[in-house]
Design a protein around this motif. Structure first.
Motif, short mmCIF file in Angstrom:
data_model
loop_
_atom_site.label_atom_id
_atom_site.label_comp_id
_atom_site.label_asym_id
_atom_site.label_seq_id
_atom_site.Cartn_x
_atom_site.Cartn_y
_atom_site.Cartn_z
N ALA A 21 23.40 -21.16 21.60
CA ALA A 21 23.23 -20.70 23.10
C ALA A 21 23.36 -21.99 23.75
CB ALA A 21 21.89 -20.24 23.40
N CYS A 22 23.64 -22.01 25.17
CA CYS A 22 24.03 -23.21 25.88
C CYS A 22 22.92 -24.11 26.03
CB CYS A 22 24.31 -22.84 27.45
SG CYS A 22 25.95 -21.92 27.61
N ALA A 23 21.59 -23.40 25.82
CA ALA A 23 20.43 -24.23 25.96
C ALA A 23 19.97 -25.24 24.77
CB ALA A 23 19.14 -23.30 26.08
N TYR A 24 20.89 -24.84 23.80
CA TYR A 24 20.88 -25.80 22.38
C TYR A 24 21.12 -27.15 22.82
CZ TYR A 24 21.06 -27.36 17.66
OH TYR A 24 21.04 -27.68 16.54
N CYS A 25 22.07 -27.45 23.72
CA CYS A 25 22.77 -28.73 24.13
C CYS A 25 22.31 -29.16 25.64
CB CYS A 25 24.23 -28.89 23.88
SG CYS A 25 24.54 -28.75 22.20
N HIS A 26 21.99 -27.97 26.33
CA HIS A 26 21.42 -28.36 27.65
C HIS A 26 20.37 -28.16 28.08
CE1 HIS A 26 25.87 -29.20 29.03
NE2 HIS A 26 26.16 -28.14 28.12
N THR A 27 19.50 -28.93 29.13
CA THR A 27 18.28 -28.63 29.44
C THR A 27 18.42 -27.72 30.81
OG1 THR A 27 18.72 -30.78 31.03
CG2 THR A 27 17.38 -30.94 28.79
N GLN A 28 19.32 -28.11 31.53
CA GLN A 28 19.76 -27.21 32.57
C GLN A 28 21.18 -27.75 32.97
OE1 GLN A 28 17.28 -27.72 36.22
NE2 GLN A 28 17.84 -25.69 37.01
N ALA A 29 22.29 -27.03 32.97
CA ALA A 29 23.62 -27.25 33.05
C ALA A 29 24.09 -27.94 34.12
CB ALA A 29 24.59 -25.96 32.83
N PRO A 30 24.69 -28.93 34.47
CA PRO A 30 25.41 -29.42 33.19
C PRO A 30 24.61 -30.66 32.53
CG PRO A 30 25.91 -30.35 35.34
CD PRO A 30 25.02 -29.49 35.75
N ARG A 31 23.37 -30.77 32.69
CA ARG A 31 22.69 -31.83 32.05
C ARG A 31 22.39 -31.48 30.71
NH1 ARG A 31 17.75 -34.38 35.24
NH2 ARG A 31 19.37 -34.44 36.75
N ARG A 32 22.77 -32.65 29.91
CA ARG A 32 22.63 -32.55 28.35
C ARG A 32 21.40 -32.86 27.92
NH1 ARG A 32 27.86 -34.36 29.39
NH2 ARG A 32 26.95 -36.41 28.56
N ASN A 33 21.11 -32.21 26.71
CA ASN A 33 19.75 -32.98 26.10
C ASN A 33 20.26 -33.68 24.88
OD1 ASN A 33 20.51 -31.48 23.99
ND2 ASN A 33 19.10 -29.93 24.41
N TYR A 34 19.46 -34.32 24.09
CA TYR A 34 19.89 -35.28 23.08
C TYR A 34 20.98 -34.64 22.35
CZ TYR A 34 16.61 -32.62 19.77
OH TYR A 34 15.99 -31.63 19.22
N ARG A 35 20.82 -33.43 21.73
CA ARG A 35 21.79 -32.66 21.12
C ARG A 35 23.24 -32.45 21.70
NH1 ARG A 35 18.00 -27.84 20.54
NH2 ARG A 35 16.73 -28.19 18.81
N GLY A 36 23.21 -32.52 23.22
CA GLY A 36 24.47 -32.62 24.04
C GLY A 36 25.21 -33.35 23.94
N ASP A 37 24.30 -34.78 24.05
CA ASP A 37 24.64 -36.33 24.09
C ASP A 37 25.31 -36.68 22.72
OD1 ASP A 37 23.89 -36.43 26.83
OD2 ASP A 37 21.77 -37.68 26.08
#
Length: 66
Positions: A21-37
């Motif tokens: 899901a998008c939430a796996y890498c994003h806290t609130q699109a377009p902001r990424r969490n550590y996975r997205g980074d």
């Protein structure tokens, strides 16, 4: 002026590619969490990704959907 709203049909290509899901890498699109980074920094790949280790590096608890 006439305005028409159409349903959104866009699909997130990275989430589809990885089967998450998008939430796996994003806290609130377009902001990424550590996975997205990590994903972006590693040429859009999770190769070598260890969730607990990356969360620790980021100084955050392991995110949801781990």
């Amino acid at each position: 002026m006439l305005s028409v709203s159409l349903p959104a049909t866009a699909k997130p290509p990275f989430a589809e590619k990885e089967g998450v899901a998008c939430a796996y890498c994003h806290t609130q699109a377009p902001r990424r969490n550590y996975r997205g980074d990590y994903y972006k920094a590693h040429q859009y790949s999770f190769a070598g990704f260890i969730d607990a280790a990356e969360a620790k590096k980021a100084g955050v608890p392991i995110g949801p959907n781990a």
